[in-house]
Design an enzyme around this catalytic site. Sequence first.
Site, PDB file in Angstrom:
ATOM      1  N   GLY A 133       0.856  -1.128  -0.054  1.00 15.93           N
ATOM      2  CA  GLY A 133      -0.026   0.028   0.009  1.00 15.93           C
ATOM      3  C   GLY A 133       0.940   1.205   0.008  1.00 15.93           C
ATOM      4  O   GLY A 133       1.865   1.331  -0.320  1.00 15.93           O
ATOM      5  N   ARG A 134       0.398   2.306   0.471  1.00 17.02           N
ATOM      6  CA  ARG A 134       0.979   3.594   0.356  1.00 17.02           C
ATOM      7  C   ARG A 134       2.429   3.444   0.937  1.00 17.02           C
ATOM      8  O   ARG A 134       3.261   4.056   0.564  1.00 17.02           O
ATOM      9  CB  ARG A 134       0.198   4.565   1.093  1.00 17.02           C
ATOM     10  CG  ARG A 134      -0.959   5.461   0.260  1.00 17.02           C
ATOM     11  CD  ARG A 134      -1.359   6.588   1.352  1.00 17.02           C
ATOM     12  NE  ARG A 134      -2.363   5.914   2.344  1.00 17.02           N
ATOM     13  CZ  ARG A 134      -3.563   6.110   2.120  1.00 17.02           C
ATOM     14  NH1 ARG A 134      -4.401   6.602   1.072  1.00 17.02           N
ATOM     15  NH2 ARG A 134      -4.292   5.429   3.249  1.00 17.02           N
ATOM     16  N   ILE A 135       2.388   2.982   2.318  1.00 15.46           N
ATOM     17  CA  ILE A 135       3.813   3.151   3.234  1.00 15.46           C
ATOM     18  C   ILE A 135       4.886   2.200   2.380  1.00 15.46           C
ATOM     19  O   ILE A 135       6.207   2.434   2.325  1.00 15.46           O
ATOM     20  CB  ILE A 135       3.471   2.829   4.540  1.00 15.46           C
ATOM     21  CG1 ILE A 135       2.781   3.822   5.044  1.00 15.46           C
ATOM     22  CG2 ILE A 135       4.901   2.819   5.304  1.00 15.46           C
ATOM     23  CD1 ILE A 135       2.209   3.658   6.661  1.00 15.46           C
ATOM     24  N   ARG A 174      -2.387  -8.573  -1.721  1.00 15.08           N
ATOM     25  CA  ARG A 174      -3.668  -9.274  -2.236  1.00 15.08           C
ATOM     26  C   ARG A 174      -3.848  -9.332  -3.643  1.00 15.08           C
ATOM     27  O   ARG A 174      -4.364  -9.978  -4.663  1.00 15.08           O
ATOM     28  CB  ARG A 174      -4.755  -8.647  -1.681  1.00 15.08           C
ATOM     29  CG  ARG A 174      -5.053  -8.872  -0.321  1.00 15.08           C
ATOM     30  CD  ARG A 174      -6.582  -8.712  -0.029  1.00 15.08           C
ATOM     31  NE  ARG A 174      -6.627  -8.946   1.622  1.00 15.08           N
ATOM     32  CZ  ARG A 174      -7.107  -7.942   2.306  1.00 15.08           C
ATOM     33  NH1 ARG A 174      -7.259  -6.696   1.858  1.00 15.08           N
ATOM     34  NH2 ARG A 174      -7.108  -7.511   3.589  1.00 15.08           N
ATOM     35  N   ARG A 209       2.925  -3.675  12.699  1.00  8.11           N
ATOM     36  CA  ARG A 209       2.482  -3.682  14.074  1.00  8.11           C
ATOM     37  C   ARG A 209       3.070  -5.011  14.622  1.00  8.11           C
ATOM     38  O   ARG A 209       3.360  -5.728  13.817  1.00  8.11           O
ATOM     39  CB  ARG A 209       0.672  -4.012  14.008  1.00  8.11           C
ATOM     40  CG  ARG A 209      -0.001  -2.849  13.750  1.00  8.11           C
ATOM     41  CD  ARG A 209      -0.008  -1.888  14.967  1.00  8.11           C
ATOM     42  NE  ARG A 209      -0.657  -0.723  14.979  1.00  8.11           N
ATOM     43  CZ  ARG A 209      -0.277   0.589  14.640  1.00  8.11           C
ATOM     44  NH1 ARG A 209       0.882   0.662  14.346  1.00  8.11           N
ATOM     45  NH2 ARG A 209      -1.197   1.680  14.631  1.00  8.11           N
ATOM     46  N   GLU A 213       3.305  -2.948  23.575  1.00 10.15           N
ATOM     47  CA  GLU A 213       3.790  -1.707  23.830  1.00 10.15           C
ATOM     48  C   GLU A 213       3.434  -1.294  25.155  1.00 10.15           C
ATOM     49  O   GLU A 213       2.126  -1.145  25.496  1.00 10.15           O
ATOM     50  CB  GLU A 213       3.887  -1.002  22.604  1.00 10.15           C
ATOM     51  CG  GLU A 213       4.456  -1.396  21.221  1.00 10.15           C
ATOM     52  CD  GLU A 213       4.142  -0.408  20.249  1.00 10.15           C
ATOM     53  OE1 GLU A 213       3.780   0.577  20.478  1.00 10.15           O
ATOM     54  OE2 GLU A 213       4.455  -1.033  19.261  1.00 10.15           O
ATOM     55  N   HIS A 251       8.665   2.591  18.695  1.00 16.11           N
ATOM     56  CA  HIS A 251       7.553   3.375  17.681  1.00 16.11           C
ATOM     57  C   HIS A 251       7.392   4.702  17.201  1.00 16.11           C
ATOM     58  O   HIS A 251       6.601   5.456  17.767  1.00 16.11           O
ATOM     59  CB  HIS A 251       6.295   2.958  18.467  1.00 16.11           C
ATOM     60  CG  HIS A 251       5.010   2.734  17.742  1.00 16.11           C
ATOM     61  ND1 HIS A 251       3.781   2.054  18.062  1.00 16.11           N
ATOM     62  CD2 HIS A 251       4.721   3.213  16.457  1.00 16.11           C
ATOM     63  CE1 HIS A 251       2.940   2.004  17.171  1.00 16.11           C
ATOM     64  NE2 HIS A 251       3.507   3.038  16.078  1.00 16.11           N
ATOM     65  N   GLY A 293       7.637   5.643  14.009  1.00 19.53           N
ATOM     66  CA  GLY A 293       7.396   5.665  12.584  1.00 19.53           C
ATOM     67  C   GLY A 293       6.705   6.915  12.129  1.00 19.53           C
ATOM     68  O   GLY A 293       7.398   7.717  11.099  1.00 19.53           O
TER      69      GLY A 293
HETATM   70  C1  DGY Z   1      -0.117   4.761  13.309  1.00 17.23           C
HETATM   71  O1  DGY Z   1      -0.596   5.819  12.975  1.00 17.23           O
HETATM   72  O2  DGY Z   1      -0.819   3.876  13.317  1.00 17.23           O
HETATM   73  C2  DGY Z   1       1.131   4.460  13.807  1.00 17.23           C
HETATM   74  O3  DGY Z   1       1.707   3.407  14.249  1.00 17.23           O
HETATM   75  C3  DGY Z   1       1.555   5.614  15.032  1.00 17.23           C
HETATM   76  O4  DGY Z   1       2.129   6.591  14.284  1.00 17.23           O
END
Ligand code: DGY
Length: 322
Positions: free
Chosen positions: A156-158, A179, A241, A270, A288, A290
């Site tokens: 996807g995007r990331i 998918r 995750r 976490e 965490h 990101g």
């Molecule tokens: C999210 O946005 O789901 C990240 O894990 C927190 O930045």
Amino acid sequence: MERLRVLVTRRWPEAVELALAERFDAVFNGTDEPLSQAELAQAMGEFDILCPTVSDRIDADVIAGGDRVKLIANYGVGFDHIDLDAARANAIAVTNTPGVLTDATADIAMTLLLMAARRAGEGERELRAGRWDGWRPTHLIGSALKDKVLGLVGFGRIGIATARRAKHGFGMRIAYFGRREADADVVAELGAEYHPDLTGLLAASDFVSLHVPGGAETANLIDAEALSAMKPGAYLINTARGGVIDHEALANALAVGELAGAGLDVYPEEPQIPAALLGLENVVLLPHLGSANSETRIAMGMKALANAEAFAAGKPLPDPVA
Ligand code: DGY
């Protein structure tokens, strides 16, 4: 007109808190301590909009705590900490903040990949402990990135943003599992090779980076069997995750050298870190981070605010997930 009551469960960037306070009767968490399950449940009866984040568990018991909240405007893109079925059953809308944290998260995936490949954490620990005894040809030898295959699990995007950095910035080859096949222009830009099954992707990749949502569907997707399908000496990166990986199996694979290294930004419970990982040199552990840059965190808050404003105005929600 009476303003809607909004509860913000953690501190948000100041600019967003100010904007929220202008438009709503907003209550902020000045201490930034996570609220208890009982406090969250109580809030359901006292506020119109709840603004939680990934550190809050909005489960069925919390949702049953009261019937006043009709919008959960989550601060963050992931929403596996919210029981969507319970929200739907109680006619509560749920929104998230997609799009605005793509680049920040892809940057952290590459940070982990580089740190793991070039043993940056190990080197820094050695130096700070006064154990570095100078340059030598065989010291902390890592892996090159150029021409290595980066396998994206989830495209996807990331995942795509991470692939762009890896391909255009570091000359890596791109493969992905998802998918469905990606759009033709993305495939052409990245020369991305599609693997319709996960095992095939794992077996073909020198580096594997995870970009699937959390939740029941992806729980322990990377288990002992999946890890053993990876190339010997490969690297695993996770910014998605924590629940996607069986961390005990990962710690074993790292300890016996089946994998050369790993880079993790997320964990199943976490802020606890699986104990087996803490003693291993070949895993990079970040807390965490990101989305943790100032521009992104403000943009995430402004997205949550936009969803709350649309709700207050009775307009369609920009980012509904339930
Ligand atoms: C999210 O946005 O789901 C990240 O894990 C927190 O930045």
